[in-house]
Design a protein around this motif. Structure first.
Motif, PDB file in Angstrom:
ATOM      1  N   THR A 170       0.833  -1.208   0.000  1.00 28.25           N
ATOM      2  CA  THR A 170       0.000   0.000   0.000  1.00 28.25           C
ATOM      3  C   THR A 170       0.863   1.252   0.000  1.00 28.25           C
ATOM      4  OG1 THR A 170      -1.962  -0.960   1.038  1.00 28.25           O
ATOM      5  CG2 THR A 170      -1.572   1.368   1.432  1.00 28.25           C
ATOM      6  N   GLN A 171       1.893   1.274   0.842  1.00 30.56           N
ATOM      7  CA  GLN A 171       2.764   2.448   0.920  1.00 30.56           C
ATOM      8  C   GLN A 171       3.487   2.699  -0.401  1.00 30.56           C
ATOM      9  OE1 GLN A 171       5.169   1.268   4.257  1.00 30.56           O
ATOM     10  NE2 GLN A 171       3.418   1.377   5.672  1.00 30.56           N
ATOM     11  N   ALA A 172       3.917   1.621  -1.063  1.00 28.47           N
ATOM     12  CA  ALA A 172       4.617   1.770  -2.339  1.00 28.47           C
ATOM     13  C   ALA A 172       3.697   2.356  -3.409  1.00 28.47           C
ATOM     14  CB  ALA A 172       5.174   0.428  -2.802  1.00 28.47           C
ATOM     15  N   VAL A 173       2.468   1.847  -3.465  1.00 26.69           N
ATOM     16  CA  VAL A 173       1.524   2.346  -4.472  1.00 26.69           C
ATOM     17  C   VAL A 173       1.199   3.814  -4.220  1.00 26.69           C
ATOM     18  CG1 VAL A 173      -0.793   2.099  -5.415  1.00 26.69           C
ATOM     19  CG2 VAL A 173       0.563   0.064  -4.904  1.00 26.69           C
ATOM     20  N   LEU A 174       0.956   4.172  -2.971  1.00 30.29           N
ATOM     21  CA  LEU A 174       0.617   5.555  -2.656  1.00 30.29           C
ATOM     22  C   LEU A 174       1.788   6.503  -2.889  1.00 30.29           C
ATOM     23  CD1 LEU A 174      -1.502   5.077   0.602  1.00 30.29           C
ATOM     24  CD2 LEU A 174      -2.312   5.549  -1.715  1.00 30.29           C
ATOM     25  N   ALA A 175       3.009   5.987  -2.817  1.00 34.51           N
ATOM     26  CA  ALA A 175       4.188   6.816  -3.077  1.00 34.51           C
ATOM     27  C   ALA A 175       4.480   6.962  -4.564  1.00 34.51           C
ATOM     28  CB  ALA A 175       5.408   6.211  -2.377  1.00 34.51           C
ATOM     29  N   GLY A 176       3.800   6.149  -5.380  1.00 37.91           N
ATOM     30  CA  GLY A 176       4.209   5.999  -6.767  1.00 37.91           C
ATOM     31  C   GLY A 176       3.722   7.028  -7.742  1.00 37.91           C
TER      32      GLY A 176
END
Length: 329
Positions: free
Chosen positions: A92-98
């Motif tokens: 989730t954190q990776a997607v939101l940072a992307g």
């Protein structure tokens, strides 16, 4: 832009047939990368096969407690899914940072894994680039390369893979499933991207004409995981370095560790050397620094991107320390 034909597929077999009918066709998911490349002339498909009506837009739990993610699931839907947020927080954190919210609403999981590098020489058709025009050279080696690879590069290409999601999926040992006219196939994300070598234009092991159908994640290796991204500005930007990690600590020692690095190589980089140092060792700063050093010993920075080595060392130590302290509470 070159004039192109547009077709909308309604099932997987139909999509494969439409692509097979034209050697210059491309699959279209959200289009957040492909359409940009079409505008600059890097991609010049004769036909776009729209996949958004395929029945591949679900996130489902698997019987063993893992997760199956359809290829047309949007990044926003994946990041917001309750099971992902609880059991795979680093994803989730990776997607939101992307990306920005608007891009996440359009971009798809399958398309994210297949996005192309953002190297300026690749996206500028007036310049040589081995990834775009094999054999033409890699001007980034002696030119602008401050955000380029320090691991796994070659004289033929020093570009980095831009995906944040791919880094988290690599740490979680995700598996890519696909369909071809000859039948289905599957490959771990760790083997999905090819080493750059002397063929940087060949980026993945996906067979010609194949369609990614879903990604499968095994049961989460640890309750706690983190994705941390460093970028040159706080707003939407590609990483200059990132870490996805999952850590299980028992009695003060690391029982299991998963670690992947982003924006340091032509593919999401699974940190096997670091994991070997971590497993069974005390969960402390000395171990975490030794693990980072073991992985980065293979780094071969260029004159203007050497800053990435200490940056990644500090980032690895910071993320692992945060996870270990969380387990101790």
């Amino acid at each position: 832009m070159k004039q192109f034909d547009y077709r909308r597929a309604h099932d997987v077999d139909g999509a494969l047939a439409l692509l097979a009918a034209d050697p210059d066709a491309r699959f279209l998911g959200g289009g957040t990368n492909l359409v940009d490349l079409m505008k600059t002339g890097v991609e010049r498909p004769a036909r776009l096969v729209d996949l958004r009506e395929l029945p591949l837009d679900r996130v489902e739990r698997t019987p063993d407690g893992g997760l199956r993610v359809g290829a047309t699931v949007t990044n926003s839907d994946l990041a917001a899914h309750p099971y992902v947020r609880r059991h795979y927080p680093a994803l989730t954190q990776a997607v939101l940072a992307g990306a920005s919210g608007q891009l996440r609403n359009m971009a798809t999981v399958g398309g994210n894994l297949l996005q192309r590098t953002r190297c300026g020489y690749f996206t500028d058709v007036s310049r040589p680039c081995n990834k775009r025009a094999p054999g033409s050279g890699c001007p980034a080696v002696s030119g602008e390369h401050h955000n380029h690879a320090v691991l796994g590069a070659s004289d033929h290409c020093v570009a980095v893979h831009p995906s944040d999601m791919g880094v988290a999926l690599t740490a979680f040992d995700a598996v890519v499933s696909y369909e071809t006219p000859d039948g289905p196939g599957r490959t771990p994300v760790t083997d999905f991207y090819l080493p750059v070598g002397d063929t940087p234009h060949r980026e993945t092991t996906l067979p010609p004409g194949a369609l990614i159908t879903h990604i499968t994640l095994p049961p989460a290796p640890a309750a706690r995981s983190r994705y941390r991204k460093v970028r040159e500005r706080a707003s939407y930007a590609f990483a200059i370095g990132s870490v996805a990690a999952a850590l299980t600590v028992e009695d003060g020692r690391v029982r299991e560790a998963r670690l992947a690095l982003g924006a340091v190589a032509s593919r999401p980089w699974r940190a096997r050397a670091a994991e070997a140092v971590l497993t069974g060792a005390p969960a402390d700063g000395t171990t975490f620094a030794a693990a980072a050093d073991a992985e980065l010993a293979a780094a071969r920075p260029l004159p203007r991107n050497g800053y990435k080595v200490p940056l990644m060392r500090n980032l690895v130590v910071s993320v692992l320390t945060e996870l270990a302290e969380g387990d101790a509470r």
